[in-house]
Scaffold this motif. Structure first.
Motif, PDB file in Angstrom:
ATOM      1  N   ARG A  69      34.992  17.448 -17.750  1.00 19.32           N
ATOM      2  CA  ARG A  69      35.736  18.581 -17.201  1.00 19.32           C
ATOM      3  C   ARG A  69      35.202  18.894 -15.801  1.00 19.32           C
ATOM      4  O   ARG A  69      34.009  18.728 -15.534  1.00 19.32           O
ATOM      5  N   ALA A  70      36.099  19.336 -14.949  1.00 19.48           N
ATOM      6  CA  ALA A  70      35.725  19.583 -13.557  1.00 19.48           C
ATOM      7  C   ALA A  70      34.837  20.820 -13.452  1.00 19.48           C
ATOM      8  O   ALA A  70      35.013  21.795 -14.191  1.00 19.48           O
ATOM      9  N   THR A  71      33.890  20.741 -12.536  1.00 18.78           N
ATOM     10  CA  THR A  71      33.036  21.895 -12.201  1.00 18.78           C
ATOM     11  C   THR A  71      33.254  22.255 -10.735  1.00 18.78           C
ATOM     12  O   THR A  71      33.628  21.397  -9.913  1.00 18.78           O
ATOM     13  N   ALA A  72      33.026  23.510 -10.415  1.00 12.79           N
ATOM     14  CA  ALA A  72      33.261  23.980  -9.036  1.00 12.79           C
ATOM     15  C   ALA A  72      32.292  23.279  -8.079  1.00 12.79           C
ATOM     16  O   ALA A  72      31.071  23.335  -8.265  1.00 12.79           O
ATOM     17  N   TYR A  92      41.337  17.144  -7.445  1.00 12.11           N
ATOM     18  CA  TYR A  92      42.216  18.229  -6.969  1.00 12.11           C
ATOM     19  C   TYR A  92      41.545  18.926  -5.800  1.00 12.11           C
ATOM     20  O   TYR A  92      40.361  19.289  -5.863  1.00 12.11           O
ATOM     21  N   LYS A  93      42.317  19.102  -4.719  1.00  8.93           N
ATOM     22  CA  LYS A  93      41.803  19.708  -3.495  1.00  8.93           C
ATOM     23  C   LYS A  93      42.354  21.116  -3.345  1.00  8.93           C
ATOM     24  O   LYS A  93      43.550  21.348  -3.538  1.00  8.93           O
ATOM     25  N   SER A  94      41.444  22.036  -2.979  1.00 14.63           N
ATOM     26  CA  SER A  94      41.838  23.424  -2.778  1.00 14.63           C
ATOM     27  C   SER A  94      40.803  24.100  -1.893  1.00 14.63           C
ATOM     28  O   SER A  94      39.642  23.665  -1.813  1.00 14.63           O
ATOM     29  N   ALA A  95      41.219  25.185  -1.210  1.00 16.11           N
ATOM     30  CA  ALA A  95      40.288  25.949  -0.388  1.00 16.11           C
ATOM     31  C   ALA A  95      39.316  26.756  -1.236  1.00 16.11           C
ATOM     32  O   ALA A  95      38.253  27.164  -0.752  1.00 16.11           O
ATOM     33  N   ASP A  96      39.661  26.985  -2.506  1.00 16.66           N
ATOM     34  CA  ASP A  96      38.806  27.726  -3.424  1.00 16.66           C
ATOM     35  C   ASP A  96      38.161  26.736  -4.393  1.00 16.66           C
ATOM     36  O   ASP A  96      38.884  26.046  -5.139  1.00 16.66           O
ATOM     37  N   PRO A  97      36.845  26.604  -4.420  1.00 20.12           N
ATOM     38  CA  PRO A  97      36.220  25.636  -5.329  1.00 20.12           C
ATOM     39  C   PRO A  97      36.483  25.947  -6.797  1.00 20.12           C
ATOM     40  O   PRO A  97      36.672  25.028  -7.597  1.00 20.12           O
ATOM     41  N   GLU A  98      36.506  27.221  -7.168  1.00 21.98           N
ATOM     42  CA  GLU A  98      36.787  27.581  -8.547  1.00 21.98           C
ATOM     43  C   GLU A  98      38.215  27.189  -8.933  1.00 21.98           C
ATOM     44  O   GLU A  98      38.461  26.678 -10.031  1.00 21.98           O
ATOM     45  N   LYS A  99      39.148  27.421  -8.037  1.00 24.42           N
ATOM     46  CA  LYS A  99      40.537  27.065  -8.308  1.00 24.42           C
ATOM     47  C   LYS A  99      40.700  25.552  -8.405  1.00 24.42           C
ATOM     48  O   LYS A  99      41.458  25.045  -9.242  1.00 24.42           O
ATOM     49  N   ALA A 100      39.990  24.811  -7.547  1.00 22.89           N
ATOM     50  CA  ALA A 100      40.060  23.346  -7.594  1.00 22.89           C
ATOM     51  C   ALA A 100      39.579  22.835  -8.946  1.00 22.89           C
ATOM     52  O   ALA A 100      40.210  21.959  -9.566  1.00 22.89           O
ATOM     53  N   ALA A 101      38.430  23.368  -9.436  1.00 26.94           N
ATOM     54  CA  ALA A 101      37.921  22.952 -10.738  1.00 26.94           C
ATOM     55  C   ALA A 101      38.874  23.354 -11.862  1.00 26.94           C
ATOM     56  O   ALA A 101      39.120  22.584 -12.801  1.00 26.94           O
ATOM     57  N   LEU A 145      42.155  23.832 -11.733  1.00 32.37           N
ATOM     58  CA  LEU A 145      43.384  23.030 -11.728  1.00 32.37           C
ATOM     59  C   LEU A 145      43.114  21.594 -12.130  1.00 32.37           C
ATOM     60  O   LEU A 145      43.951  20.964 -12.807  1.00 32.37           O
ATOM     61  N   ALA A 146      41.980  21.020 -11.735  1.00 25.59           N
ATOM     62  CA  ALA A 146      41.666  19.646 -12.145  1.00 25.59           C
ATOM     63  C   ALA A 146      41.541  19.559 -13.663  1.00 25.59           C
ATOM     64  O   ALA A 146      42.091  18.643 -14.298  1.00 25.59           O
ATOM     65  N   THR A 147      40.833  20.516 -14.257  1.00 24.84           N
ATOM     66  CA  THR A 147      40.701  20.523 -15.714  1.00 24.84           C
ATOM     67  C   THR A 147      42.039  20.819 -16.383  1.00 24.84           C
ATOM     68  O   THR A 147      42.379  20.225 -17.415  1.00 24.84           O
ATOM     69  N   ALA A 148      42.816  21.733 -15.792  1.00 22.25           N
ATOM     70  CA  ALA A 148      44.115  22.087 -16.381  1.00 22.25           C
ATOM     71  C   ALA A 148      45.060  20.890 -16.377  1.00 22.25           C
ATOM     72  O   ALA A 148      45.791  20.667 -17.355  1.00 22.25           O
ATOM     73  N   PHE A 149      45.054  20.108 -15.300  1.00 17.98           N
ATOM     74  CA  PHE A 149      45.917  18.926 -15.254  1.00 17.98           C
ATOM     75  C   PHE A 149      45.473  17.907 -16.302  1.00 17.98           C
ATOM     76  O   PHE A 149      46.319  17.268 -16.956  1.00 17.98           O
ATOM     77  N   ALA A 150      44.161  17.738 -16.499  1.00 20.31           N
ATOM     78  CA  ALA A 150      43.682  16.793 -17.508  1.00 20.31           C
ATOM     79  C   ALA A 150      44.098  17.235 -18.907  1.00 20.31           C
ATOM     80  O   ALA A 150      44.605  16.436 -19.709  1.00 20.31           O
ATOM     81  N   GLU A 151      43.889  18.515 -19.217  1.00 21.67           N
ATOM     82  CA  GLU A 151      44.252  19.009 -20.550  1.00 21.67           C
ATOM     83  C   GLU A 151      45.769  19.007 -20.751  1.00 21.67           C
ATOM     84  O   GLU A 151      46.256  18.689 -21.842  1.00 21.67           O
ATOM     85  N   ALA A 152      46.503  19.370 -19.711  1.00 20.86           N
ATOM     86  CA  ALA A 152      47.970  19.364 -19.834  1.00 20.86           C
ATOM     87  C   ALA A 152      48.494  17.945 -20.047  1.00 20.86           C
ATOM     88  O   ALA A 152      49.457  17.741 -20.793  1.00 20.86           O
ATOM     89  N   TYR A 153      47.856  16.979 -19.407  1.00 24.14           N
ATOM     90  CA  TYR A 153      48.288  15.597 -19.607  1.00 24.14           C
ATOM     91  C   TYR A 153      48.028  15.156 -21.047  1.00 24.14           C
ATOM     92  O   TYR A 153      48.871  14.487 -21.658  1.00 24.14           O
ATOM     93  N   VAL A 154      46.855  15.512 -21.598  1.00 20.28           N
ATOM     94  CA  VAL A 154      46.548  15.145 -22.983  1.00 20.28           C
ATOM     95  C   VAL A 154      47.579  15.765 -23.924  1.00 20.28           C
ATOM     96  O   VAL A 154      48.074  15.109 -24.846  1.00 20.28           O
TER      97      VAL A 154
END
Length: 456
Positions: free
Chosen positions: A381-384, A138-147, A149-158
């Motif tokens: 899980r994604a890290t910033a 996941y790409k974003s200008a905010d590293p915290e937001k990118a991490a 959202l990447a984790t949120a998409f993984a958990e939401a998919y599960v």
């Protein structure tokens, strides 16, 4: 000018080339510094394509990894997962996003769907050919937001994958509940029809037909015995009174025969000694006559008893014959009813088998709808990220260096082409048409004559 002239011109203008290269590098550095930074966070998912089913048992068959993972990529990038992410992170309650949604003029779609479309755009799902692992970038200008959202998409998919597994099981469970009610009704109706038929035909109880057949066999045996006894009784009743075996075997008759024989012997002696008219002879004759009369009465009594037994045996035979006929008719009715009852029993058995199958399947589906298990899990899980993925500083600096040097060379060659200068002996000879005798600018002296050179 030849190639050596251009090379000499580049040597002479190296400062210009270096200045242009430095200017390009500075320009690239300024461009890179002012470019917006994009950070990429990655979360990974692990798929177990051979996971066993805890309800049905057995190992899952190996599936085509490429097709399965390709399908999962489409599910991850679907609007269902994106809307679940928006709901989980509370983006559907963000006033800024709500305002932007109202200003977008896309009210024909829901707020969550509108947010989900914008959330899924920067998401990149990467698959590999040799593993069952998916990487969510996941790409974003905010590293915290990118991490996040990447984790949120993984958990939401599960969660979505689990929901896709449980929801059909719950639907099937509801359908099987309706089917089990119908199967129970069919079984009860079949049992009622069978019970009513058994009661109407007198087939209540297990083995009723066998019992009736056993009774018929017993009655047939009794009737056979009665027929034999009746035949014997008739034979005894039809014999003459004197030769009746029953009379001869009677103890009374045998006793009277003995007395008659004794008196007859005494009477014979008295006749011989006293004469036929002697009072004693007359008295003996009277006694013998009395004994013979008593014997006739005894024989008559025995014969009457034999005839009575014969009549009783005939009556018993007739009674048994009627019972056998009635029992045979009952057995025949039961035999025909047995076939009908077998059909009804098969209906009951098939209804019970259907009911048991639906019940077993209902229990299996109910367990599947209650077990929170799926064949995918969040591996990492994604890290910033600490460094941006875009712009690529190293690549841009390399391109700046190469481009600057190339631009400096082109500029130097262009200036040399516009205002050429004599920098080599061959260039001087071509420009003047005069041969060069010596080159005093080098450490050695070159003398040229008629195409030959000498050094001193």
């Amino acid at each position: 000018m030849n190639v050596w002239d251009y090379l000499e011109s580049l040597k002479s203008r190296w400062r210009l080339v270096a200045l242009v290269a430095i200017a390009c590098i500075v320009a690239v550095a300024i461009w890179t510094w002012q470019s917006p930074r994009t950070y990429t966070a990655s979360s990974t998912l692990l798929f177990d394509l051979q996971q066993s089913d805890p309800v049905a048992g057995g190992n899952g068959a190996a599936k085509a990894s490429a097709s399965v993972l390709g399908t999962q990529v489409d599910i991850i990038r679907s609007g269902v997962v994106a809307q679940r992410v928006a709901e989980k992170l509370g983006y559907d309650k963000d006033p800024d996003l709500i305002q932007r949604y109202r200003e977008s003029g896309e009210q024909r779609i829901g707020l969550r769907e509108w947010i989900g479309r914008r959330l899924v755009a920067p998401l990149e799902v990467v698959t590999t050919r040799t593993t069952n692992v998916l990487s969510l970038n996941y790409k974003s200008a905010d590293p915290e937001k990118a991490a996040q959202l990447a984790t949120a998409f993984a958990e939401a998919y599960v969660q979505t994958q689990l929901q896709l597994r449980i929801d059909p099981a719950r639907v099937y469970s509801q359908w099987f509940r309706s089917q089990i009610n119908e199967a129970r009704d069919r079984l009860e109706q079949a049992q009622r029809r069978l019970s009513s038929f058994q009661q109407a035909r007198g087939l209540v109880g297990a083995g009723r037909f066998d019992i009736e057949q056993a009774q018929l066999s017993e009655l047939s045996q009794q009737m056979t015995t009665a027929q034999a006894e009746t035949a014997q009784s008739r034979a005894r009743a039809n014999t003459s009174v004197g030769s009746s075996s029953s009379a001869q075997q009677s103890a009374v008759v045998q006793g009277l025969d003995g007395q008659i024989a004794t008196k007859s012997a005494e009477l014979s002696q008295l006749r011989q000694s006293l004469g036929p008219n002697h009072p004693l002879v007359v008295a003996a004759q009277a006694q013998v006559a009395e004994l013979r009369a008593r014997r006739g009465q005894a024989v008559g009594t025995v014969v009457d008893a034999v005839r009575t037994d014969s009549a009783a045996a005939a009556a018993r035979e007739a009674n048994l014959r009627g019972l056998v006929a009635a029992q045979r008719e009952r057995v025949l009715r039961l035999a025909s009813a047995q076939d009908e009852m077998a059909v009804l029993q098969r209906d009951v058995d098939s209804s019970r088998a259907a009911y048991d199958a639906v019940t077993a399947r209902l229990n299996e589906v109910r367990l599947q709808s209650e077990i929170p298990q799926t064949n995918v899990s969040v591996l990492d899980r994604a890290t910033a990220p600490t460094l941006p993925s875009s712009p690529d500083v190293a690549l841009r600096l390399l391109l700046g260096i190469v481009g600057g040097v190339f631009a400096g060379i082109l500029l130097a060659l262009f200036l040399e082409w516009r205002r050429p200068r004599v920098r080599t002996i061959d260039g001087f000879e071509r420009a003047t048409g005069v041969p060069v005798l010596a080159d005093l600018s080098r450490g050695s002296v070159h003398v040229g004559f008629a195409g030959k050179e000498a050094s001193a």
